[in-house]
Design a protein around this motif. Structure first.
Motif, PDB file in Angstrom:
ATOM      1  N   TRP A 160      -4.179  10.138   0.032  1.00 29.27           N
ATOM      2  CA  TRP A 160      -4.701   8.772  -0.108  1.00 29.27           C
ATOM      3  C   TRP A 160      -4.963   8.383  -1.534  1.00 29.27           C
ATOM      4  CZ3 TRP A 160      -2.582   7.655   3.865  1.00 29.27           C
ATOM      5  CH2 TRP A 160      -2.577   8.516   4.946  1.00 29.27           C
ATOM      6  N   GLY A 161      -4.468   9.168  -2.466  1.00 24.80           N
ATOM      7  CA  GLY A 161      -4.510   8.794  -3.870  1.00 24.80           C
ATOM      8  C   GLY A 161      -5.884   8.911  -4.489  1.00 24.80           C
ATOM      9  N   SER A 162      -6.014   8.303  -5.635  1.00 26.73           N
ATOM     10  CA  SER A 162      -7.225   8.457  -6.441  1.00 26.73           C
ATOM     11  C   SER A 162      -8.290   7.410  -6.158  1.00 26.73           C
ATOM     12  CB  SER A 162      -6.854   8.419  -7.926  1.00 26.73           C
ATOM     13  OG  SER A 162      -6.197   7.196  -8.228  1.00 26.73           O
ATOM     14  N   ASP A 163      -7.998   6.403  -5.352  1.00 20.19           N
ATOM     15  CA  ASP A 163      -8.973   5.366  -5.032  1.00 20.19           C
ATOM     16  C   ASP A 163      -9.927   5.875  -3.947  1.00 20.19           C
ATOM     17  OD1 ASP A 163     -10.440   3.149  -4.293  1.00 20.19           O
ATOM     18  OD2 ASP A 163      -8.710   1.856  -3.947  1.00 20.19           O
ATOM     19  N   PRO A 164     -11.188   6.109  -4.293  1.00 18.07           N
ATOM     20  CA  PRO A 164     -12.121   6.658  -3.303  1.00 18.07           C
ATOM     21  C   PRO A 164     -12.449   5.674  -2.180  1.00 18.07           C
ATOM     22  CG  PRO A 164     -13.292   6.075  -5.306  1.00 18.07           C
ATOM     23  CD  PRO A 164     -11.831   5.877  -5.571  1.00 18.07           C
TER      24      PRO A 164
ATOM     25  N   ASP B 172       0.909   6.639  -6.878  1.00 12.08           N
ATOM     26  CA  ASP B 172      -0.321   7.363  -7.190  1.00 12.08           C
ATOM     27  C   ASP B 172      -0.240   8.836  -6.811  1.00 12.08           C
ATOM     28  OD1 ASP B 172      -2.951   7.806  -8.019  1.00 12.08           O
ATOM     29  OD2 ASP B 172      -3.823   7.029  -6.174  1.00 12.08           O
ATOM     30  N   VAL B 173       0.263   9.127  -5.634  1.00  7.28           N
ATOM     31  CA  VAL B 173       0.269  10.504  -5.129  1.00  7.28           C
ATOM     32  C   VAL B 173       1.469  11.300  -5.621  1.00  7.28           C
ATOM     33  CG1 VAL B 173       0.325  11.922  -3.032  1.00  7.28           C
ATOM     34  CG2 VAL B 173      -1.094   9.857  -3.105  1.00  7.28           C
TER      35      VAL B 173
ATOM     36  N   GLU C 243       0.831  -1.210   0.000  1.00  7.23           N
ATOM     37  CA  GLU C 243       0.000   0.000   0.000  1.00  7.23           C
ATOM     38  C   GLU C 243       0.863   1.257   0.000  1.00  7.23           C
ATOM     39  OE1 GLU C 243      -3.912  -1.426   2.423  1.00  7.23           O
ATOM     40  OE2 GLU C 243      -2.019  -1.343   3.525  1.00  7.23           O
ATOM     41  N   PHE C 244       1.955   1.226   0.744  1.00  2.51           N
ATOM     42  CA  PHE C 244       2.882   2.354   0.761  1.00  2.51           C
ATOM     43  C   PHE C 244       3.355   2.669  -0.656  1.00  2.51           C
ATOM     44  CE2 PHE C 244       7.231   3.917   0.699  1.00  2.51           C
ATOM     45  CZ  PHE C 244       7.165   5.026   1.534  1.00  2.51           C
ATOM     46  N   TRP C 245       3.821   1.631  -1.364  1.00  2.08           N
ATOM     47  CA  TRP C 245       4.363   1.854  -2.714  1.00  2.08           C
ATOM     48  C   TRP C 245       3.271   2.255  -3.698  1.00  2.08           C
ATOM     49  CZ3 TRP C 245       9.077   3.121  -2.949  1.00  2.08           C
ATOM     50  CH2 TRP C 245       9.994   2.604  -2.047  1.00  2.08           C
ATOM     51  N   GLU C 246       2.071   1.741  -3.525  1.00  6.29           N
ATOM     52  CA  GLU C 246       0.948   2.157  -4.382  1.00  6.29           C
ATOM     53  C   GLU C 246       0.667   3.644  -4.187  1.00  6.29           C
ATOM     54  OE1 GLU C 246      -2.286  -0.419  -3.334  1.00  6.29           O
ATOM     55  OE2 GLU C 246      -1.515  -2.094  -4.526  1.00  6.29           O
TER      56      GLU C 246
ATOM     57  N   GLU D 275       9.295   9.989  -9.911  1.00 11.12           N
ATOM     58  CA  GLU D 275       9.678  11.048  -8.967  1.00 11.12           C
ATOM     59  C   GLU D 275       9.503  10.581  -7.526  1.00 11.12           C
ATOM     60  OE1 GLU D 275       8.676  15.659  -7.768  1.00 11.12           O
ATOM     61  OE2 GLU D 275       7.637  14.759  -9.454  1.00 11.12           O
ATOM     62  N   GLY D 276       8.383   9.935  -7.248  1.00 14.82           N
ATOM     63  CA  GLY D 276       8.104   9.488  -5.890  1.00 14.82           C
ATOM     64  C   GLY D 276       9.116   8.485  -5.380  1.00 14.82           C
TER      65      GLY D 276
END
Length: 77
Positions: free
Chosen positions: A65-69, A12-13, A5-8, A18-19
């Motif tokens: 928290w990225g794009s996943d709602p 995503d964010v 989840e951290f890497w996702e 770059e991240g």
């Protein structure tokens, strides 16, 4: 938060290239003058490392928290 989840969230964010570079190279005061990668390698919780990285980069809470709602935001600590 799991490592996956951290890497996702990094991808995503912050953007994958770059991240991941920031995770390897940005030294963070909140992590004791270590990079996020060093903190993860030392066994720090991914959740704490994620918050420290976002704090240093001034990522707003709503954007962390990225794009996943459906992704639940983990508590700070």
């Amino acid at each position: 938060m799991r490592y996956r989840e951290f890497w996702e969230l990094v991808d995503d964010v912050l953007g994958s290239a770059e991240g991941r570079g920031l995770v390897r190279e940005l030294v963070l005061d909140e992590l004791g003058q270590r990079t996020a990668q060093q903190a993860l390698d030392d066994g720090d919780e991914p959740r704490s490392v994620w918050h420290a990285l976002c704090d240093a980069l001034q990522v707003p809470d709503a954007a962390r928290w990225g794009s996943d709602p459906h992704r639940a935001a983990p508590p700070r600590r």
